[in-house]
Scaffold this motif. Sequence first.
Motif, mmCIF file in Angstrom:
data_model
loop_
_atom_site.group_PDB
_atom_site.id
_atom_site.type_symbol
_atom_site.label_atom_id
_atom_site.label_comp_id
_atom_site.label_asym_id
_atom_site.label_seq_id
_atom_site.Cartn_x
_atom_site.Cartn_y
_atom_site.Cartn_z
ATOM 1 N N ALA A 160 17.971 5.033 -5.605
ATOM 2 C CA ALA A 160 18.096 4.852 -7.063
ATOM 3 C C ALA A 160 17.152 5.796 -7.805
ATOM 4 C CB ALA A 160 17.790 3.405 -7.429
ATOM 5 N N LEU A 161 15.994 6.058 -7.199
ATOM 6 C CA LEU A 161 15.005 6.949 -7.843
ATOM 7 C C LEU A 161 15.270 8.419 -7.529
ATOM 8 C CD1 LEU A 161 11.687 4.995 -7.028
ATOM 9 C CD2 LEU A 161 12.891 5.069 -9.229
ATOM 10 N N GLU A 162 16.260 8.662 -6.667
ATOM 11 C CA GLU A 162 16.566 10.021 -6.185
ATOM 12 C C GLU A 162 15.339 10.659 -5.540
ATOM 13 O OE1 GLU A 162 18.400 12.101 -9.373
ATOM 14 O OE2 GLU A 162 20.045 10.679 -9.508
ATOM 15 N N GLY A 163 14.644 9.869 -4.730
ATOM 16 C CA GLY A 163 13.478 10.386 -3.998
ATOM 17 C C GLY A 163 12.292 9.472 -4.204
ATOM 18 N N GLY A 164 11.148 9.915 -3.728
ATOM 19 C CA GLY A 164 9.941 9.117 -3.921
ATOM 20 C C GLY A 164 9.221 8.832 -2.619
ATOM 21 N N MET A 165 8.088 8.158 -2.762
ATOM 22 C CA MET A 165 7.213 7.889 -1.615
ATOM 23 C C MET A 165 7.210 6.405 -1.270
ATOM 24 S SD MET A 165 3.798 10.064 -2.573
ATOM 25 C CE MET A 165 2.742 9.197 -1.444
ATOM 26 N N ILE A 166 6.704 6.118 -0.078
ATOM 27 C CA ILE A 166 6.367 4.728 0.267
ATOM 28 C C ILE A 166 4.853 4.685 0.438
ATOM 29 C CG2 ILE A 166 6.576 2.897 1.994
ATOM 30 C CD1 ILE A 166 9.377 3.932 2.629
ATOM 31 N N LEU A 167 4.231 3.653 -0.119
ATOM 32 C CA LEU A 167 2.801 3.409 0.091
ATOM 33 C C LEU A 167 2.650 2.022 0.706
ATOM 34 C CD1 LEU A 167 -0.289 3.658 -0.296
ATOM 35 C CD2 LEU A 167 0.041 2.996 -2.688
ATOM 36 N N GLU A 168 2.061 1.966 1.883
ATOM 37 C CA GLU A 168 1.833 0.649 2.504
ATOM 38 C C GLU A 168 0.362 0.273 2.370
ATOM 39 O OE1 GLU A 168 3.064 0.162 6.636
ATOM 40 O OE2 GLU A 168 2.203 -1.862 6.662
#
Length: 415
Positions: free
Chosen positions: A95-103
């Motif tokens: 939905a964001l057309e990309g992005g990061m994951i932060l755990e």
Amino acid sequence: MISPIDPSKSLPAPDPVAAAHSARLLNHIRAEIEAANGAIPFVRFMDLALYAPDFGYYRVGTRKFGAGGDFITAPELSPLFSRCLARQCQQILEALEGGMILELGAGTGIMAADILKELRKQDALPERYAILELSGELRERQRRTLHERVPDLLEQVVWLDALPTSGFRGVILGNEVLDALPAECFRVTPQGPRRLMVTWTGVGLGYIEGAEDPAVTTTVAHLEHELGWRLPEGYTSEYVPRLEAWLAAIAEPLTAGALLFIDYGYPRRLYYHPERTVGTLLCHYRHRVHDDPFILVGLQDITVSVDFTAVAEAALAAQLEIAGYTSQNYFLFGCGLMELLAEEMPSDFPLSKHDDEAGEIVNPANSVDYLEQARQVKLLTLPGEMGDRFQAIALTRNLDIPLRGFAFRDERGRL
Ligand SMILES: C[S@@+](CC[C@H](N)C(=O)[O-])C[C@H]1O[C@@H](n2cnc3c(N)ncnc32)[C@H](O)[C@@H]1O
């Protein structure tokens, strides 16, 4: 976290190295109690026991996670848990057309490895997978896990020393992190609510009631106002004083995306139910669960359940939207748990004598493996197990899609 051993079994004695480590932390805490004229708030004690640099349970020391440690968390129990989370992340990142994951607080790193593996399978890898971990020892362990399980994806992963300062797009994940935030303990007395303090009794640590404290008085008054009932005399419970500031700091850099927390806890009306008179504080040590935080200091985990209504309030104060709240089982079902399990079923399942007689090639090991995965799914989803004791909450900013994890059942109305 779950601890599969009968809780009535006695606690095993620590080895001499661990006992010496615990004694050093205890001395450190006693010195702080002395410097504070004889007592420190419980929240300070819990902070020191878990996070004192060089001493705290989550800073250094022995094995915590898994069969040889103190407790088992959902990602340790089954990769299907992390694969479900990956599917929720995938929907958000698309939905964001990309992005990061932060755990946040990534434990052994197994959840990161399994999420990355699933996202690669779906051709949906994040731009980066960042981990914010307080413990240097756990960082090393996470690096080893990732190296063993997804060596070619290790370069996707970065370890942060602090939260990003701005411009974060993507998903922030915290499994069993909220329950590890230090909590204030209070007791309702005839004179009003009193903070529980920790003192040295001469033989060990113990609780004493503190003087009236404005923050405790205000918080308990707020709780009672929201609940619509008075907490009875003698009632003992907890709350996390840092929750609002902590969540605000995490939400601050988020320009678009979601925070997703999974943890054990309740909506406020169940958390502070008049019959829950002794609170929710628990300790985990070598798969035994008990409620004495003053033994095995620095060697055992100390947790309190999560007041998810307080999380929702803190989210609204941080200008986040509450996008979904449900129990872990419905969240996992919404993310496709049963479809993932079905994919794991071997083609020759269930084995029958008939298959053998027909001379067909059967591999019993596949069926045993599948049944083990089905057992894990039961633990993750059954009521009375993790299924309804654990809850999932999604908090969003500039993300206007119905999240798949809450498609089955959304219980925001209970918060
Ligand atoms: C019970 S463990 C859960 C670990 C892992 N998420 C899992 O599910 O196996 C709690 C974790 O929360 C981390 N933690 C506690 N407070 C934190 C904070 N303020 N920021 C980031 N991590 C934190 C601890 O260091 C620890 O790794």
